[in-house]
Write a protein that holds these residues in place. Structure first.
Motif, PDB file in Angstrom:
ATOM      1  N   GLU A   1      35.443  44.748  40.075  1.00  0.00           N
ATOM      2  CA  GLU A   1      34.134  45.295  40.409  1.00  0.00           C
ATOM      3  C   GLU A   1      33.373  44.384  41.364  1.00  0.00           C
ATOM      4  OE1 GLU A   1      32.521  48.360  39.478  1.00  0.00           O
ATOM      5  OE2 GLU A   1      34.667  48.697  39.167  1.00  0.00           O
ATOM      6  N   GLY A   2      33.732  43.109  41.392  1.00  0.00           N
ATOM      7  CA  GLY A   2      33.027  42.199  42.276  1.00  0.00           C
ATOM      8  C   GLY A   2      33.777  40.902  42.479  1.00  0.00           C
ATOM      9  N   PHE A   3      33.375  40.179  43.520  1.00  0.00           N
ATOM     10  CA  PHE A   3      34.007  38.913  43.870  1.00  0.00           C
ATOM     11  C   PHE A   3      32.939  37.849  44.089  1.00  0.00           C
ATOM     12  CE2 PHE A   3      36.895  42.242  45.321  1.00  0.00           C
ATOM     13  CZ  PHE A   3      38.094  41.834  44.748  1.00  0.00           C
ATOM     14  N   GLU A   4      33.213  36.655  43.573  1.00  0.00           N
ATOM     15  CA  GLU A   4      32.333  35.512  43.800  1.00  0.00           C
ATOM     16  C   GLU A   4      32.880  34.675  44.952  1.00  0.00           C
ATOM     17  OE1 GLU A   4      32.399  33.557  39.991  1.00  0.00           O
ATOM     18  OE2 GLU A   4      30.526  34.527  39.391  1.00  0.00           O
ATOM     19  N   LEU A   5      31.995  34.219  45.809  1.00  0.00           N
ATOM     20  CA  LEU A   5      32.354  33.347  46.917  1.00  0.00           C
ATOM     21  C   LEU A   5      31.817  31.945  46.635  1.00  0.00           C
ATOM     22  CD1 LEU A   5      31.430  35.709  49.900  1.00  0.00           C
ATOM     23  CD2 LEU A   5      33.455  35.749  48.432  1.00  0.00           C
ATOM     24  N   VAL A   6      32.412  30.953  47.263  1.00  0.00           N
ATOM     25  CA  VAL A   6      31.936  29.569  47.124  1.00  0.00           C
ATOM     26  C   VAL A   6      30.832  29.357  48.155  1.00  0.00           C
ATOM     27  CG1 VAL A   6      32.522  27.120  47.176  1.00  0.00           C
ATOM     28  CG2 VAL A   6      34.212  28.804  46.383  1.00  0.00           C
ATOM     29  N   GLU A   7      29.596  29.249  47.677  1.00  0.00           N
ATOM     30  CA  GLU A   7      28.468  29.066  48.590  1.00  0.00           C
ATOM     31  C   GLU A   7      28.051  27.599  48.572  1.00  0.00           C
ATOM     32  OE1 GLU A   7      24.749  31.659  49.799  1.00  0.00           O
ATOM     33  OE2 GLU A   7      24.502  30.881  47.775  1.00  0.00           O
TER      34      GLU A   7
END
Length: 752
Positions: free
Chosen positions: A228-234
């Motif tokens: 449902e979603g993806f986390e990015l490295v910010e």
């Protein structure tokens, strides 16, 4: 509800697999497998359900069907827990089975084979980039240039730009939607989501730039429709530009385009609670990187972000008080340098959050406890800061930031040996995982620089120098050590070339910091060397151009300084450089050059009051009679020029400007006090005393008495200094400068 239905099927299969053997076990497993198949035939790309189906079929004795299901799951997501273990066990059992023994084919095997074959990543999925902007002509081009090749659609909601933002967005093919700003970031973001047509949406701000080489990985995500979603490295850069100071965290920035997924909150807006965050496998942490420049000190100042954020958050706290709002308020106050208010808000959030039994699972909890500890320490409550850090470490034992806080607490308490031991432990731990939103460097360069600072404070200069050199070698992007390292090198008499060799050539900020140390140490020649090195790599560098002219002025090379300033007449720093050019000609008693520089300075936008000052100066140099007052607004420039002339001992030029100084139409008392401060800083103590005594003779005030006390202290007359300081406190009981001075010269009471 598709997510609850998925959860129920998964849970029922897990219950059956965990159940003890019983006469109808095969019947139960077959029923569970059939239930999973019914779901998978509608949506075969579900690796967790395929894994459970394989496990059921393995227990039913159909190794071929189990392998088909497991292999399909592995193809979709090799990280499903237990999947590889199941396959290895299956292959081991197959290898031990005699060739003549055939496994029984389960009645569901044909359907399993069809589902396994169909379980493929989706194709032709599209991605919409959704943005909200206002007056972002500086940052928007870099953002869109990096991301455009990897998205199918760009939707930009403009909330009232007055610069070229809209035109820039359109030039990148964006669809621009105009939305009048109503004080709610969530409302503006939801407008962008409403306009998106892609299968997936991604949101960025203009000051957030995708790392371009990660773009292909971004496209690979889109076929994973079981997510449902993806986390990015910010990476949030937080210090001065080029300083390397940053905080990493995982940010949910891509999700399925569903109408129920919307934002909430005026500021620091959050995705809606309707996302199925209770299903961990629906969300994936990726290694795709985004660099966020919004918290750079220059950006915060330019956009006046802190004031705006505080106003919106205070409104939100009044309308809908939550722990998250209190956390954001405290964070803003901490960023604004107000640890007392920050502590109050962060403690408020922490007391609410820590009452939840599962608080360590809360996404922002690691940041909260880290900032609670930091705010308490900065507010002076070391014991409470330690308490928070230790409580946080019980939940997050690998969170190096909290260990680093303990080191800072020990140092603040004067426990140097303990602080050094803890900082060394930070280096052993390394930086914390990105999921904890750590400050970059707590386990690397920040800890090493803390060790360097403590070594320098203890007189171990060689050890401090070694730490700074190691930090710059291992982490050249973090330029902070350049300034203290340069000071250490200068203190031991290092040559300019040795200094230049010790400082990394990239980024140029490192050389600029080192050059600043040279200026402070009175080594203008070394500063010139460093500034010229930066300009060779970056001819348009404003700090280097201004710094070079100032270094030349410090060396009394006035003609060269004027020429350098004149050569950069088109620089963005032309106003500052034009002012330096005026000073160079005036200091050199060059009336002709000053006249030409005045015309250029007018075109460059130099303030009218400063032009009047230098025009009068030029008149005196040309032999004309002084006439008329000089505007009061020229006082700061005149004072700065007087101090610069004293610093380089240009006494003839000082006398000329001193005569003009008395004609500035400012409060005579202010003129005298400014001049007295200049004399004190430059060591002309008798002259400083004369100016402050003239002020006191007219009408005594605390500032003048403190000034006289400083002169007395510089002369070694401590009793006189204490007496003058106490007199200043009688006139102004809350005067901080007087209190500090008295505390410094009077012994503390016995037992205090």
């Amino acid at each position: 509800d598709r997510d609850r239905a998925y959860q129920a099927r998964r849970h029922l299969a897990e219950v059956v697999l965990a159940a003890p053997a019983r006469p109808d076990s095969d019947t139960l497993r077959t029923a569970a497998a059939e239930g999973l198949l019914e779901a998978l035939e509608g949506a075969p790309a579900e690796p967790v359900l395929l894994h459970l189906l394989g496990a059921l079929l393995d227990e039913l004795g159909d190794a071929d069907a189990a392998e088909a299901a497991w292999s399909a799951a592995l193809r979709l997501d090799p990280d499903v827990p237990g999947l590889r273990v199941g396959l290895r066990g299956l292959f081991a059992r197959e290898a031990e089975r005699p060739d003549w023994v055939l496994g029984a084919a389960h009645p569901l095997a044909a359907r399993v084979a069809a589902v396994a074959a169909a379980a493929q990543p989706a194709e032709d999925q599209t991605l919409s980039l959704c943005m909200i902007v206002r007056d972002e002509e500086e940052m928007l081009p870099g953002c869109l240039e990096a991301i455009r090749p990897f998205v199918d659609e760009i939707v930009v909601v403009d909330t009232g730009s007055s610069d070229r933002t809209v035109a820039i967005a359109a030039s990148f093919g964006a669809r621009v939607v105009h939305f009048p700003w109503n004080g709610s970031f969530a409302d503006a973001r939801n407008v962008s989501l409403d306009a998106a047509t892609g299968d997936w949406v991604m949101y960025l701000d203009a000051d957030e730039h995708l790392v371009p080489e990660d773009g292909p990985m971004l496209r690979e995500l889109l076929g994973r429709t079981w997510r449902e979603g993806f986390e990015l490295v910010e990476t949030n850069f937080t210090g001065a530009p080029g300083s390397g100071q940053a905080v990493n965290h995982m940010a949910l920035r891509i999700w399925r385009n569903r109408p129920e997924y919307r934002f909430e909150g005026r500021i620091h807006e959050q995705k809606t609670g309707r996302m199925p965050t209770y299903l961990g496998e629906r969300f994936e942490a990726t290694e795709i990187r985004v660099k966020h420049y919004g918290y750079l000190k220059s950006r915060v100042a330019d956009k006046d972000k802190s004031r705006r954020n505080l106003e919106l958050l205070e409104r939100e706290a009044g309308e809908k008080p939550t722990a998250f709002t209190a956390f954001n308020l405290g964070s803003e106050y901490l960023l604004a340098g107000d640890p007392v208010r920050a502590r109050r808000r962060l403690d408020e959030a922490w007391e609410t959050v820590r009452r939840q039994p599962d608080w360590p699972e809360l996404g922002y909890a690691p940041m909260l406890i880290s900032r609670v500890a930091g705010a308490r320490r900065e507010a002076g409550d070391i014991a409470a800061a330690r308490e928070a850090a230790l409580e946080g470490l019980t939940a997050y034992p690998t969170f190096t930031d909290l260990v680093f806080e303990l080191a800072l607490c020990a140092r603040a308490a004067g426990e140097t040996a303990e602080a050094e031991a803890i900082a060394t432990r930070c280096l052993e731990l390394g930086d914390a995982p990105a999921r904890l939103a750590p400050t970059v460097g707590c386990g690397t360069f920040l800890a090493r620089c803390l060790l360097a600072e403590m070594a320098a404070d203890s007189g171990r200069a060689a050890e401090a120098e070694a730490h700074y050199r190691r930090s710059l070698a291992d982490h050249p992007d973090f330029v902070g050590p350049s300034l203290p390292l340069a000071k250490l090198l200068l203190a031991r008499g290092a040559r300019a070339d040795e200094l230049a060799d010790a400082i990394p050539s990239e980024p140029p900020t490192a050389a600029l910091l080192a050059a600043t140390a040279c200026i402070e140490a009175g080594n203008a020649a070394a500063a010139e060397h460093l500034f010229r090195a930066v300009l060779r790599r970056q001819p348009e560098s404003i700090p280097a151009a201004v710094g070079l002219v100032e270094a030349l002025l410090s060396e009394r090379r006035f003609a060269e300084a004027a020429a350098e300033a004149a050569a950069r007449a088109e620089s963005p720093a032309r106003t500052i450089l034009a002012g330096h050019r005026l000073f160079a000609h005036a200091a050199a008693n060059d009336a002709t050059g000053l006249a030409a520089a005045l015309a250029a300075a007018n075109d460059a936008g130099v303030d009218a009051a400063d032009l009047a000052l230098y025009r009068s100066w030029g008149g005196v140099l040309a032999g004309a009679d002084a006439a008329g007052p000089i505007p009061a607004e020229a006082l700061p420039t005149a004072a700065t020029a007087l101090e610069a002339l004293l610093r380089v001992q240009e006494f003839a030029a000082f006398e000329v400007l001193h005569g003009l100084y008395g004609r500035i139409a400012a409060d005579p008392r202010e003129r005298r006090e400014r001049l007295a401060g200049i004399y004190l800083r430059r060591g002309f103590l008798d002259s400083a005393a004369e100016e402050w005594m003239a002020v006191v003779a007219e009408t005594p005030d605390a500032a003048a008495l403190v000034g006289l006390a400083q002169v007395a202290l510089a002369q070694g007359w401590r009793e006189d200094a204490a007496l003058l300081g106490r007199q200043a406190l009688e006139l102004d009981p809350g005067n901080d400068a007087a209190e500090r001075l008295v505390a410094a010269v009077e012994p503390a009471p016995v037992g205090a």
